[in-house]
Structure formats: structure tokens, C-alpha cells
Scaffold this active site. Structure first.
Site, PDB file in Angstrom:
ATOM      1  N   GLY A 276       0.803  -1.222   0.000  1.00 30.52           N
ATOM      2  CA  GLY A 276       0.000   0.000   0.000  1.00 30.52           C
ATOM      3  C   GLY A 276       0.834   1.268   0.000  1.00 30.52           C
ATOM      4  O   GLY A 276       0.353   2.331  -0.416  1.00 30.52           O
TER       5      GLY A 276
ATOM      6  N   GLU B 250       1.775   1.798  -3.527  1.00 31.89           N
ATOM      7  CA  GLU B 250       0.514   2.196  -4.188  1.00 31.89           C
ATOM      8  C   GLU B 250       0.145   3.641  -3.860  1.00 31.89           C
ATOM      9  O   GLU B 250      -0.336   4.381  -4.726  1.00 31.89           O
ATOM     10  CB  GLU B 250      -0.603   1.218  -3.783  1.00 31.89           C
ATOM     11  CG  GLU B 250      -0.370  -0.171  -4.379  1.00 31.89           C
ATOM     12  CD  GLU B 250      -1.220  -1.264  -3.760  1.00 31.89           C
ATOM     13  OE1 GLU B 250      -1.336  -1.303  -2.510  1.00 31.89           O
ATOM     14  OE2 GLU B 250      -1.770  -2.089  -4.499  1.00 31.89           O
TER      15      GLU B 250
HETATM   16  N1  CO8 Z   1       1.483  -3.819   8.745  1.00 29.90           N
HETATM   17  C1  CO8 Z   1       1.471  -3.824  10.097  1.00 29.90           C
HETATM   18  N2  CO8 Z   1       2.569  -3.596  10.843  1.00 29.90           N
HETATM   19  C2  CO8 Z   1       3.714  -3.384  10.201  1.00 29.90           C
HETATM   20  C3  CO8 Z   1       3.807  -3.358   8.799  1.00 29.90           C
HETATM   21  C4  CO8 Z   1       2.621  -3.595   8.060  1.00 29.90           C
HETATM   22  N3  CO8 Z   1       2.563  -3.550   6.709  1.00 29.90           N
HETATM   23  N4  CO8 Z   1       5.088  -3.114   8.455  1.00 29.90           N
HETATM   24  C5  CO8 Z   1       5.772  -2.984   9.605  1.00 29.90           C
HETATM   25  N5  CO8 Z   1       4.955  -3.133  10.668  1.00 29.90           N
HETATM   26  C6  CO8 Z   1       5.308  -3.083  12.085  1.00 29.90           C
HETATM   27  C7  CO8 Z   1       6.002  -4.339  12.547  1.00 29.90           C
HETATM   28  O1  CO8 Z   1       5.064  -5.369  12.848  1.00 29.90           O
HETATM   29  C8  CO8 Z   1       6.747  -3.853  13.761  1.00 29.90           C
HETATM   30  O2  CO8 Z   1       5.868  -3.751  14.837  1.00 29.90           O
HETATM   31  P1  CO8 Z   1       6.311  -4.297  16.302  1.00 29.90           P
HETATM   32  O3  CO8 Z   1       7.466  -3.419  16.677  1.00 29.90           O
HETATM   33  O4  CO8 Z   1       5.104  -4.065  17.137  1.00 29.90           O
HETATM   34  O5  CO8 Z   1       6.703  -5.708  16.126  1.00 29.90           O
HETATM   35  C9  CO8 Z   1       7.135  -2.426  13.382  1.00 29.90           C
HETATM   36  O6  CO8 Z   1       6.260  -2.065  12.300  1.00 29.90           O
HETATM   37  C10 CO8 Z   1       8.563  -2.328  12.898  1.00 29.90           C
HETATM   38  O7  CO8 Z   1       8.731  -3.256  11.822  1.00 29.90           O
HETATM   39  P2  CO8 Z   1       9.927  -4.337  11.803  1.00 29.90           P
HETATM   40  O8  CO8 Z   1      10.362  -4.698  13.165  1.00 29.90           O
HETATM   41  O9  CO8 Z   1       9.470  -5.463  10.907  1.00 29.90           O
HETATM   42  O10 CO8 Z   1      11.048  -3.481  11.095  1.00 29.90           O
HETATM   43  P3  CO8 Z   1      12.272  -4.033  10.212  1.00 29.90           P
HETATM   44  O11 CO8 Z   1      13.165  -2.895   9.988  1.00 29.90           O
HETATM   45  O12 CO8 Z   1      12.814  -5.269  10.781  1.00 29.90           O
HETATM   46  O13 CO8 Z   1      11.584  -4.442   8.786  1.00 29.90           O
HETATM   47  C11 CO8 Z   1      10.159  -4.104   6.890  1.00 29.90           C
HETATM   48  C12 CO8 Z   1      11.013  -3.444   7.986  1.00 29.90           C
HETATM   49  C13 CO8 Z   1      11.056  -4.891   5.921  1.00 29.90           C
HETATM   50  C14 CO8 Z   1       9.427  -3.007   6.141  1.00 29.90           C
HETATM   51  C15 CO8 Z   1       9.154  -5.082   7.539  1.00 29.90           C
HETATM   52  O14 CO8 Z   1       8.474  -4.382   8.599  1.00 29.90           O
HETATM   53  C16 CO8 Z   1       8.124  -5.610   6.619  1.00 29.90           C
HETATM   54  O15 CO8 Z   1       8.404  -6.502   5.835  1.00 29.90           O
HETATM   55  N6  CO8 Z   1       6.872  -5.090   6.691  1.00 29.90           N
HETATM   56  C17 CO8 Z   1       5.788  -5.550   5.900  1.00 29.90           C
HETATM   57  C18 CO8 Z   1       5.914  -5.079   4.461  1.00 29.90           C
HETATM   58  C19 CO8 Z   1       4.798  -5.616   3.624  1.00 29.90           C
HETATM   59  O16 CO8 Z   1       4.671  -6.800   3.382  1.00 29.90           O
HETATM   60  N7  CO8 Z   1       3.926  -4.702   3.135  1.00 29.90           N
HETATM   61  C20 CO8 Z   1       2.831  -5.031   2.310  1.00 29.90           C
HETATM   62  C21 CO8 Z   1       1.613  -5.281   3.124  1.00 29.90           C
HETATM   63  S1  CO8 Z   1       0.256  -5.883   2.164  1.00 29.90           S
HETATM   64  C22 CO8 Z   1      -0.375  -4.490   1.451  1.00 29.90           C
HETATM   65  O17 CO8 Z   1       0.128  -3.406   1.586  1.00 29.90           O
HETATM   66  C23 CO8 Z   1      -1.597  -4.690   0.652  1.00 29.90           C
HETATM   67  C24 CO8 Z   1      -2.165  -3.395   0.124  1.00 29.90           C
HETATM   68  C25 CO8 Z   1      -3.506  -3.612  -0.478  1.00 29.90           C
HETATM   69  C26 CO8 Z   1      -4.497  -3.969   0.565  1.00 29.90           C
HETATM   70  C27 CO8 Z   1      -5.746  -4.455  -0.047  1.00 29.90           C
HETATM   71  C28 CO8 Z   1      -6.726  -4.839   1.034  1.00 29.90           C
HETATM   72  C29 CO8 Z   1      -7.722  -5.773   0.564  1.00 29.90           C
END
Ligand code: CO8
Length: 258
Positions: free
Chosen positions: A108, A111
Site C-alpha cells: 500500500g 501504491e
Molecule cells: N502492517 C502492520 N505492521 C507493520 C507493517 C505492516 N505492513 N510493516 C511494519 N509493521 C510493524 C512491525 O510489525 C513492527 O511492529 P512491532 O514493533 O510491534 O513488532 C514495526 O512495524 C517495525 O517493523 P519491523 O520490526 O518489521 O522493522 P524491520 O526494519 O525489521 O523491517 C520491513 C522493515 C522490511 C518493512 C518489515 O516491517 C516488513 O516486511 N513489513 C511488511 C511489508 C509488507 O509486506 N507490506 C505489504 C503489506 S500488504 C499491502 O500493503 C496490501 C495493500 C492492499 C491492501 C488491499 C486490502 C484488501
């Protein structure tokens, strides 16, 4: 603290997605707040808008995976529509928008940046559509806008492989227009916004509208859109002012959006 911040610096509006504890991930409340911020922007005084994320690590790390994990199919479709509605509003917003991508722009987040008129990014930016690795499709415009911006082959490669790309590759494929050191990104975004803001808003807005509308039309119909936009500028204060300034060899121009 608001989930989406808005600040006006002279004629430039700055929207900041502000959920740093989750790397600015978009949950339903963030989308609602973004929609409300767009409604509040003063379209008379603001000439360009910058969209960015809080902190120096992430623009937006995607839709909120925790919130999405429990959705039913109907709720998933509704969430996709909620995001698409807000992003369509942003894409067709009369005022030009610049995404200043200051870190992760995943799912997102990528996007959201693509719903803006142009993208510049910091050297630590990472773009990607990782959704298929989560068992879903891109749902906030990624299957549509990426192909329009970077071409069908590259869009399919990114979406189907779910491989993230770094700033330099995003530049190479035309997803971003420029890459800057992180510390310079906002200054550069302000410069670009300033360059847009000094032009006749009536012409800037009509140009944006014509480009957007023409993209989905056959060229014969698209040029008619352009003709209408072109014609609509004539007899306006700003057209008379812009051309008078040229003919009078005058640098200062007083554009009024009228
Ligand atoms: N959603 C929820 N929480 C998130 C997200 C996310 N997308 N990204 C990061 N966070 C949170 C983590 O859970 C973490 O929280 P906590 O400290 O409570 O554990 C905090 O943010 C910090 O993140 P990390 O510890 O993971 O940080 P890193 O530096 O280790 O990693 C990354 C950074 C690589 C960005 C990693 O956080 C990651 O891979 N995040 C997810 C990325 C991802 O897959 N995004 C796509 C999501 S799907 C989407 O966007 C679909 C859009 C269309 C929706 C349509 C709906 C029908």
C-alpha cells in the site's frame, strides 16, 4: 497525535502519514484520516502538495497486515475499496502531488506513492509489491498503476515475484523521477513543489487533468481532452497575465487561479 499530519508552508501543503511505530502502515483509521485531510486542503491558496511518511526509515510499509489478517472476503473487498476510493481522490485531486518517498514504500505504500502525480525518493528507499507472498493481490491500485507507470512487463515481474527494488532500480524503471540523499529529500521536494507553485494554477490543474483523463482514451479522443483544456485557459486572468508578462519582458507574474 494525528495519524495523518497536514501543514501548509506558503503555497505548499505537506501531508505526513504518521504512524511511525508501525512504519506508517495504513490501517482503516489512517485511510479515513487521509481522506479527511484531503477534504480540508484550501484549494485556493495551495498550489502543490507533498506526501511523505514520519521518520527516516519508512514512507509507508504497506497496508496494516495485523488488521487485514482477520478479514473475511467481503471485508477484504471493502477494505480494498476504501483504499482505492481515497487513492483515486488523491490521484484526481486538482492540485499536483509529489510523493517524497523517505524509506520503505511497500504494498500500500508503493501504491500510495503511485497515486501521486510524481515520485522522488531518498537513497534508502525500497519499493515493492510483496502482497502475493502474503497470499493476497495488491489491492490499492498496484495491479493497475504500476503497469501504467513502469510498463506491463516490469509490473508483472515486481508483482508476481514480490521482489523489492532499491532506489536506483526504481529510478531506472521510471518509478521515481530522482533519488536524493535522505537529508536532502524534503528540500528537493520543496524545490520541485515550488517550481510547480509559481506557474499559473489554472493551467497546471488543467494540464494534470488532461494527462490523467487522456491516458485511458484512444489518442483521437485524448487530443480532444487537450483541446478543451487548452481552450479553457484563454480569457482567464492567468492566461492574460502570463502572456502579458512575457510580452512586457516582466519576470514577476501575479497568478490568481482565476
Ligand atoms: N502492517 C502492520 N505492521 C507493520 C507493517 C505492516 N505492513 N510493516 C511494519 N509493521 C510493524 C512491525 O510489525 C513492527 O511492529 P512491532 O514493533 O510491534 O513488532 C514495526 O512495524 C517495525 O517493523 P519491523 O520490526 O518489521 O522493522 P524491520 O526494519 O525489521 O523491517 C520491513 C522493515 C522490511 C518493512 C518489515 O516491517 C516488513 O516486511 N513489513 C511488511 C511489508 C509488507 O509486506 N507490506 C505489504 C503489506 S500488504 C499491502 O500493503 C496490501 C495493500 C492492499 C491492501 C488491499 C486490502 C484488501
Amino acid at each position: 497525535m494525528s495519524l495523518v499530519l497536514y501543514e501548509a508552508k506558503d503555497a505548499i501543503g505537506i501531508i505526513t502519514i504518521n504512524r511511525p511505530e508501525a512504519l506508517n502502515a495504513l490501517n482503516a483509521d489512517v485511510l479515513t484520516a487521509l481522506n479527511e485531510v484531503l477534504d480540508q486542503i484550501d484549494q485556493n491558496t495551495i498550489r502543490a502538495i507533498i506526501v511523505t511518511g514520519s521518520g527516516d526509515k519508512s514512507f509507508v510499509a504497506g497496508a496494516d497486515i495485523a488488521q487485514m489478517s482477520k478479514l473475511t472476503a467481503a471485508e477484504g473487498e471493502a477494505f480494498g475499496k476504501k483504499g482505492n476510493d481515497v487513492f483515486l481522490k488523491l490521484e484526481s485531486f486538482p492540485i499536483p502531488t509529489i510523493a517524497a518517498v523517505n524509506g520503505f514504500a511497500l504494498g500500500g505504500g508503493c501504491e500510495l506513492s503511485m497515486a501521486c502525480d510524481m515520485r522522488i525518493c531518498s537513497d534508502n528507499a525500497v519499493f515493492g509489491q510483496p502482497e502475493v507472498g502474503l497470499g493476497i493481490t495488491p489491492g490499492f491500485g498496484g495491479t493497475q498503476r504500476l503497469a501504467r507507470i513502469a510498463g506491463v512487463g516490469m509490473a508483472k515481474q515486481m508483482v508476481l515475484s514480490a521482489r523489492n527494488i532499491k532506489a536506483e532500480e526504481a529510478l531506472r524503471i521510471g518509478l521515481v523521477n530522482a533519488v536524493y540523499p535522505q537529508a536532502e529529500l524534503m528540500d528537493e521536494a520543496m524545490k520541485l513543489a515550488g517550481a510547480i507553485a509559481k506557474n499559473a494554477p489554472i493551467a497546471v490543474r488543467a494540464s494534470k487533468r488532461a494527462i490523467n483523463e487522456g491516458l485511458s482514451l484512444p489518442i483521437e479522443e485524448a487530443v480532444v481532452v487537450e483541446e478543451k483544456a487548452f481552450g479553457s485557459c484563454f480569457e482567464t486572468h492567468d492566461q492574460i497575465e502570463g502572456m502579458s508578462a512575457f510580452l512586457e519582458k516582466r519576470k514577476e507574474k501575479n497568478f490568481t487561479n482565476s
